[in-house]
Write an enzyme that holds these catalytic residues in place. Structure first.
Site, PDB file in Angstrom:
ATOM      1  N   CYS A 189       0.855  -1.181   0.000  1.00  0.00           N
ATOM      2  CA  CYS A 189       0.000   0.000   0.000  1.00  0.00           C
ATOM      3  C   CYS A 189       0.894   1.234   0.000  1.00  0.00           C
ATOM      4  O   CYS A 189       1.271   1.735   1.059  1.00  0.00           O
ATOM      5  CB  CYS A 189      -0.902  -0.028   1.236  1.00  0.00           C
ATOM      6  SG  CYS A 189      -2.185   1.221   1.242  1.00  0.00           S
ATOM      7  N   CYS A 226      -7.911   6.151  -8.641  1.00  0.00           N
ATOM      8  CA  CYS A 226      -7.283   6.622  -7.401  1.00  0.00           C
ATOM      9  C   CYS A 226      -7.032   8.121  -7.427  1.00  0.00           C
ATOM     10  O   CYS A 226      -6.627   8.673  -8.457  1.00  0.00           O
ATOM     11  CB  CYS A 226      -5.958   5.894  -7.157  1.00  0.00           C
ATOM     12  SG  CYS A 226      -6.176   4.147  -6.793  1.00  0.00           S
TER      13      CYS A 226
END
Length: 427
Positions: A159, A353
């Protein structure tokens, strides 16, 4: 009359509950098990960690929402899953049986794999709102006596986006406080290059993020393996392409935030046929476990192999829209099985995103998230910051209303050509 159990109530679990409820028959029942009765919007954690948000502003009390939707709620940690017995054991000594189990747990944060890492060591974290709140308090103390900052993501992390976000948000906040000139900043990452993101880049994320780093006077170290963290010092090994140690560096810091690697939760680890050695759930193209066919999985808990070899291990991120596509596929597939049909739905695993930098940001669209891609686009600008704020407000409102995908959201995504389900032809 089937009993469907969802394990976990983060982004994937809550959306899963709403969509599964819409797909179920009248005689079917739905139970959600989670260790935390309060949902929090994880993408807001970087803002919480500099006091741009309070934790209350990004939280949703799930009990009244689930009650309104007719969803049974058990806010109790699971201690063990028994897929061969269709049962989940809970921390209070009770157990829940199921006909279908949907695993939607978040990860266990593997701070213990590196000496001195994490909130119980010498670095902070933004993985949970509790961590972000602690980081905010430590940041306020840091600002009274500023010094070097080290941020990034350690080996095995999957991440990377939030690490970039928080780094640039710190830069913005330090400039607002007029103390940026007193704070050398270094970004340390397991990625082989800036902007890799565990995805081998999306569009020109390499060029965009490298340029932002240089423009904001942030040094960076790639292919980095964090050996140990001590008070005020982090030892970094830079790894060459052949796996050898190219250089060892001791970085001083007065404040640090490093994202850890993830592993599956203890209730799942070691169950042969269900999870891989790291405890992530094995699934097929229908989100269904190959061994236990009444078990499905969505979100961070899903096992996905890395895109390719890198000098330092890098995992693949499970982004929000990608998780939502897993959820939609799973809800439709279980509904098909309940009707006596074979599951046919597959998530697109598209990624959309928005990475906020405090006063600008970077956005990217990857269709699908794992290359090769049909769409591979990235862009930057102030509009990303504003879009992230708008999305935060919209998504939290949606969670509080108990909705998954209002018709206008679906219509907009259809216009943009960003779908959640693959078009699958069947004979």
């Amino acid at each position: 009359m089937a009993h469907i159990v969802i394990l976990g109530a983060g982004l994937g679990g809550v959306i899963m509950a709403y969509e599964m409820k819409d797909q179920m028959g009248k005689g079917d029942t739905l139970t959600v098990i989670t260790k935390d009765p309060i949902y929090h919007f994880v993408p807001s954690n970087p803002w919480v960690a500099v006091n741009w948000r309070t934790r209350e502003a990004v939280e949703v009390d799930l009990a009244p929402v689930f009650a309104r939707r007719g969803i049974d709620f058990r806010p109790m940690p699971a201690t063990r899953v028994h897929p061969d017995q269709n049962r989940v054991d809970l921390a209070d000594g009770s157990s829940i049986s199921y006909d279908f189990l949907i695993i939607a747990t978040g990860p266990e944060l593997a701070f213990d794999e590196i000496e001195g890492l994490g909130p119980e060591g010498y670095t902070t974290s933004i993985c949970h709102v509790d961590h972000a709140t602690e980081a905010a308090a430590k940041f306020e103390e840091f600002c009274k006596n500023p010094g070097p900052i080290v941020t990034g993501a350690v080996q095995g992390a999957s991440c990377f986006g939030p690490a970039y976000e928080y780094t640039f948000i710190l830069d913005t906040e330090l400039r607002r406080r007029r103390i940026r000139d007193k704070v050398p900043m270094t970004f340390v990452t397991a990625e082989p290059y800036i902007g890799h993101l565990g995805l081998d880049g999306v569009g020109d994320t390499k060029g965009l993020l490298e340029g932002e780093m240089r423009q904001h006077h942030i040094k960076f170290i790639t292919s980095a393996r964090v050996k140990a963290v001590e008070p005020g010092k982090m030892t970094i090994e830079e790894i060459a392409d052949d796996g050898s140690i190219k250089k060892t560096t001791e970085l001083p810091f007065a404040f640090s935030m490093m994202l850890p690697s993830f592993r599956g939760i203890g209730a799942l680890r070691g169950i042969e046929g269900l999870v891989n050695p790291r405890g992530f759930v094995l699934i097929d193209q229908h989100q269904q476990n190959p061994t236990y066919r009444n078990v499905f999985a969505v979100g961070v808990c899903v096992a996905i192999p890395p895109i390719g070899p890198t000098p330092v291990p890098c995992g693949i991120p499970k982004t929000g829209f990608m998780i939502e596509s897993m959820v939609t596929a799973t809800a439709n597939n279980i509904a098909q099985i309940l009707r006596g049909e074979q599951p046919t739905h597959q998530g697109t695993w598209n990624a959309v995103c928005l990475a906020d930098f405090g006063d600008s940001g970077v956005a990217f669209v990857a269709q699908p998230q794992i290359p090769p891609r049909n769409v591979n686009w990235s862009s930057s600008g102030v509009w990303v910051h504003n879009a992230k704020i708008a999305f935060e407000k919209y998504f939290i409102r949606k969670m509080r209303r108990g909705e998954s995908e209002p018709f206008y959201e679906k219509a907009m995504l259809d216009i943009l050509g960003i779908g959640k389900l693959k078009k699958v032809t069947t004979d």
